[in-house]
Design a protein around this motif. Sequence first.
Motif, PDB file in Angstrom:
ATOM      1  N   ALA A   1       0.840  -1.198   0.000  1.00  0.00           N
ATOM      2  CA  ALA A   1       0.000   0.000   0.000  1.00  0.00           C
ATOM      3  C   ALA A   1       0.872   1.245   0.000  1.00  0.00           C
ATOM      4  N   CYS A   2       0.344   2.312  -0.587  1.00  0.00           N
ATOM      5  CA  CYS A   2       1.040   3.594  -0.574  1.00  0.00           C
ATOM      6  C   CYS A   2       0.016   4.711  -0.414  1.00  0.00           C
ATOM      7  N   TRP A   3       0.512   5.879  -0.061  1.00  0.00           N
ATOM      8  CA  TRP A   3      -0.356   7.041   0.131  1.00  0.00           C
ATOM      9  C   TRP A   3      -0.676   7.682  -1.215  1.00  0.00           C
ATOM     10  N   VAL A   4      -1.953   7.883  -1.484  1.00  0.00           N
ATOM     11  CA  VAL A   4      -2.394   8.438  -2.760  1.00  0.00           C
ATOM     12  C   VAL A   4      -3.491   9.469  -2.510  1.00  0.00           C
ATOM     13  N   CYS A   5      -3.463  10.557  -3.285  1.00  0.00           N
ATOM     14  CA  CYS A   5      -4.596  11.485  -3.285  1.00  0.00           C
ATOM     15  C   CYS A   5      -5.315  11.366  -4.626  1.00  0.00           C
ATOM     16  N   ASN A   6      -6.615  11.632  -4.603  1.00  0.00           N
ATOM     17  CA  ASN A   6      -7.436  11.474  -5.808  1.00  0.00           C
ATOM     18  C   ASN A   6      -7.857  12.810  -6.413  1.00  0.00           C
TER      19      ASN A   6
END
Length: 242
Positions: free
Chosen positions: A173-178
């Motif tokens: 998992a990684c940090w993502v913004c949408n």
Amino acid sequence: MVKISAVNYLNTKPFVYGIQHSGYLEDFELQLDIPSVCATKVINHEVDIGLVPIAILPELAYKEILTDYCIGAKGAVGSVLLLSQEPLDKIENIILDFHSNTSISLVKVLCSKYWNINPSWINSTKDFDHLIKGTTAGVLIGDRSMKIRSQFDFVYDLAFEWEQFSKMPFVFACWVCNRKLPEQFVSNFEKAISWGVANKLASIAGVENYQEAKDYVENNISYDLDAAKKSAMKLFLSYLRG
């Protein structure tokens, strides 16, 4: 207000600790979820930032990976397991953990590309430990997988198996913004996550079985999203595309 979904597992405590206690962030709402729910919230724009399973990245119309940190492993991770009472060549069915996205995809890649087995897949919607018996195995992730692994004769660590197959680390998992976020918030978010990882032992203070937890976050989880892990992500996602 920026809405953030984080996973509520032992391995994510440094991230949550940084978000809540570093002092870098203001005007945010933190929600704690299982990985599959975190993924759904990011896909449906119910939150702005999520610690998302990498298997869902192709589903995002807009995505920006935030921070140089992830939930990854170089070798055995200890908490993403295929549990069975029979060896691989005897497995006929595999129950898939409803908590997961990436681990489900990973076990399918390993079955097809590495183990050369073709089991039937069974989706789960609730606790299913008691159904893992005979030729039916199960993928189990997170803290509960570590608690029950000793009950099974055969335990396959999926990150270790991936390393044996690909000679690469793995990113779960990684940090993502949408959506595009203010640069200052992104900068502060990165500082908060970095601070949390730097203080990971403080983040697990008071947890049950502290010494085991300390060994897990220090030795099993690899938090840096480095070049090798980014290459591994690309390889894994290429397998998902077929």
